[in-house]
Design a protein around this motif. Structure first.
Motif, PDB file in Angstrom:
ATOM      1  N   MET A   9       0.838  -1.205   0.000  1.00 15.81           N
ATOM      2  CA  MET A   9       0.000   0.000   0.000  1.00 15.81           C
ATOM      3  C   MET A   9       0.874   1.257   0.000  1.00 15.81           C
ATOM      4  SD  MET A   9      -3.064  -1.114   2.610  1.00 15.81           S
ATOM      5  CE  MET A   9      -2.030  -1.522   4.019  1.00 15.81           C
ATOM      6  N   PRO A  10       1.710   1.427  -1.019  1.00 11.76           N
ATOM      7  CA  PRO A  10       2.684   2.531  -1.007  1.00 11.76           C
ATOM      8  C   PRO A  10       2.076   3.919  -1.024  1.00 11.76           C
ATOM      9  CG  PRO A  10       2.628   1.480  -3.160  1.00 11.76           C
ATOM     10  CD  PRO A  10       1.772   0.645  -2.249  1.00 11.76           C
ATOM     11  N   ASP A  11       0.828   4.061  -1.447  1.00 11.45           N
ATOM     12  CA  ASP A  11       0.207   5.390  -1.528  1.00 11.45           C
ATOM     13  C   ASP A  11      -0.623   5.752  -0.303  1.00 11.45           C
ATOM     14  OD1 ASP A  11       1.313   5.751  -4.080  1.00 11.45           O
ATOM     15  OD2 ASP A  11      -0.355   4.653  -5.000  1.00 11.45           O
ATOM     16  N   ASP A  12      -0.726   4.848   0.657  1.00 10.70           N
ATOM     17  CA  ASP A  12      -1.531   5.080   1.849  1.00 10.70           C
ATOM     18  C   ASP A  12      -0.755   5.992   2.814  1.00 10.70           C
ATOM     19  OD1 ASP A  12      -2.414   4.637   4.657  1.00 10.70           O
ATOM     20  OD2 ASP A  12      -3.808   3.214   3.733  1.00 10.70           O
ATOM     21  N   PRO A  13      -1.301   7.158   3.156  1.00 12.76           N
ATOM     22  CA  PRO A  13      -0.585   8.098   4.035  1.00 12.76           C
ATOM     23  C   PRO A  13      -0.265   7.516   5.417  1.00 12.76           C
ATOM     24  CG  PRO A  13      -2.455   9.187   2.995  1.00 12.76           C
ATOM     25  CD  PRO A  13      -2.557   7.731   2.659  1.00 12.76           C
ATOM     26  N   TYR A  14      -1.196   6.732   5.995  1.00  5.67           N
ATOM     27  CA  TYR A  14      -0.922   6.116   7.304  1.00  5.67           C
ATOM     28  C   TYR A  14       0.253   5.148   7.202  1.00  5.67           C
ATOM     29  CZ  TYR A  14      -1.119   3.062  11.308  1.00  5.67           C
ATOM     30  OH  TYR A  14      -0.769   2.327  12.404  1.00  5.67           O
ATOM     31  N   VAL A  15       0.249   4.334   6.175  1.00  8.47           N
ATOM     32  CA  VAL A  15       1.314   3.353   5.968  1.00  8.47           C
ATOM     33  C   VAL A  15       2.656   4.058   5.783  1.00  8.47           C
ATOM     34  CG1 VAL A  15       2.168   1.613   4.339  1.00  8.47           C
ATOM     35  CG2 VAL A  15      -0.207   1.543   5.090  1.00  8.47           C
ATOM     36  N   GLN A  16       2.666   5.119   5.015  1.00  9.46           N
ATOM     37  CA  GLN A  16       3.891   5.890   4.813  1.00  9.46           C
ATOM     38  C   GLN A  16       4.409   6.446   6.145  1.00  9.46           C
ATOM     39  OE1 GLN A  16       2.640   8.835   1.995  1.00  9.46           O
ATOM     40  NE2 GLN A  16       2.741   7.427   0.246  1.00  9.46           N
ATOM     41  N   SER A  17       3.503   6.987   6.947  1.00  9.00           N
ATOM     42  CA  SER A  17       3.890   7.539   8.253  1.00  9.00           C
ATOM     43  C   SER A  17       4.382   6.449   9.188  1.00  9.00           C
ATOM     44  CB  SER A  17       2.712   8.268   8.894  1.00  9.00           C
ATOM     45  OG  SER A  17       2.389   9.407   8.157  1.00  9.00           O
ATOM     46  N   PHE A  18       3.697   5.298   9.172  1.00 10.18           N
ATOM     47  CA  PHE A  18       4.096   4.201  10.051  1.00 10.18           C
ATOM     48  C   PHE A  18       5.496   3.699   9.692  1.00 10.18           C
ATOM     49  CE2 PHE A  18       3.576  -0.426  11.357  1.00 10.18           C
ATOM     50  CZ  PHE A  18       3.873  -0.166  12.687  1.00 10.18           C
ATOM     51  N   ALA A  19       5.785   3.570   8.412  1.00 18.28           N
ATOM     52  CA  ALA A  19       7.116   3.123   7.986  1.00 18.28           C
ATOM     53  C   ALA A  19       8.194   4.083   8.490  1.00 18.28           C
ATOM     54  CB  ALA A  19       7.171   2.998   6.467  1.00 18.28           C
ATOM     55  N   LYS A  20       7.927   5.388   8.420  1.00 16.71           N
ATOM     56  CA  LYS A  20       8.884   6.380   8.929  1.00 16.71           C
ATOM     57  C   LYS A  20       9.000   6.301  10.448  1.00 16.71           C
ATOM     58  CE  LYS A  20       8.279   9.635   5.164  1.00 16.71           C
ATOM     59  NZ  LYS A  20       7.638  10.867   4.721  1.00 16.71           N
TER      60      LYS A  20
END
Length: 171
Positions: free
Chosen positions: A122-133
């Protein structure tokens, strides 16, 4: 399972084993497990954590200040219990704690944080992006556990077996 002359052996649960497909299903993750280790006085303790199963090993993460980190560095023996949709599997093995600055840590954290956060799916999901960071913090460790299966159990098989055994007793 039984005839009039045959008694159902309710103590023998070997036929309730989880099959390979069921095991693969609960290992596909990301998912949660109970990760277990021992305290300095020898008591077992466990916590529920997210895991990734990769190349036959389990990978989990936590802050370096968690008590399991120094415990595992001294006593690497550990256990993992997975319970998902009526399927359970218990593993035992040895854990290695990987930390920032260790050789290969950057490569390890890149693939692990990507998979754990689901950034790979889910590379475009903002929550997923934030969680990875969020996962990529300076005092976070990754625990790699090379574990072997001890027991795997399928409760659906157990339920069917139990009903059959109870019906045989009623006859």
């Amino acid at each position: 399972m039984s005839t009039d002359d045959e008694q159902v052996d309710y103590e023998d649960l070997t036929s309730m084993r989880l099959d390979e497909d069921g095991l693969a299903e609960i290992l596909a993750g990301p998912a949660e497990c109970v990760f277990n280790w021992t305290t300095k006085d020898g008591h077992p303790v466990g916590v529920v954590v997210a895991f990734i199963h990769h190349d036959g090993k389990f990978f989990t993460t936590c802050a370096e200040r968690r008590k399991r980190v120094p415990a595992l560095r001294k006593r690497p023996q550990s256990g993992i219990v997975i319970n998902a949709a009526g399927k359970t599997a218990t593993f035992k093995g040895e854990s290695v704690v990987h930390a920032n600055g260790d050789p290969g840590f950057d490569e390890l954290k890149t693939w692990f944080y990507t998979r754990l956060s689901r950034l790979d799916t889910m590379p475009d999901d903002p929550y997923v992006q934030s969680f990875a960071k969020f996962l990529d913090s300076p005092h976070r460790v990754i625990i790699e556990t090379d574990a072997r299966l001890v027991v795997a159990f399928d409760t659906a098989k157990f339920r069917a077996f139990t009903v059959e055994a109870m019906n045989a007793e009623a006859d």
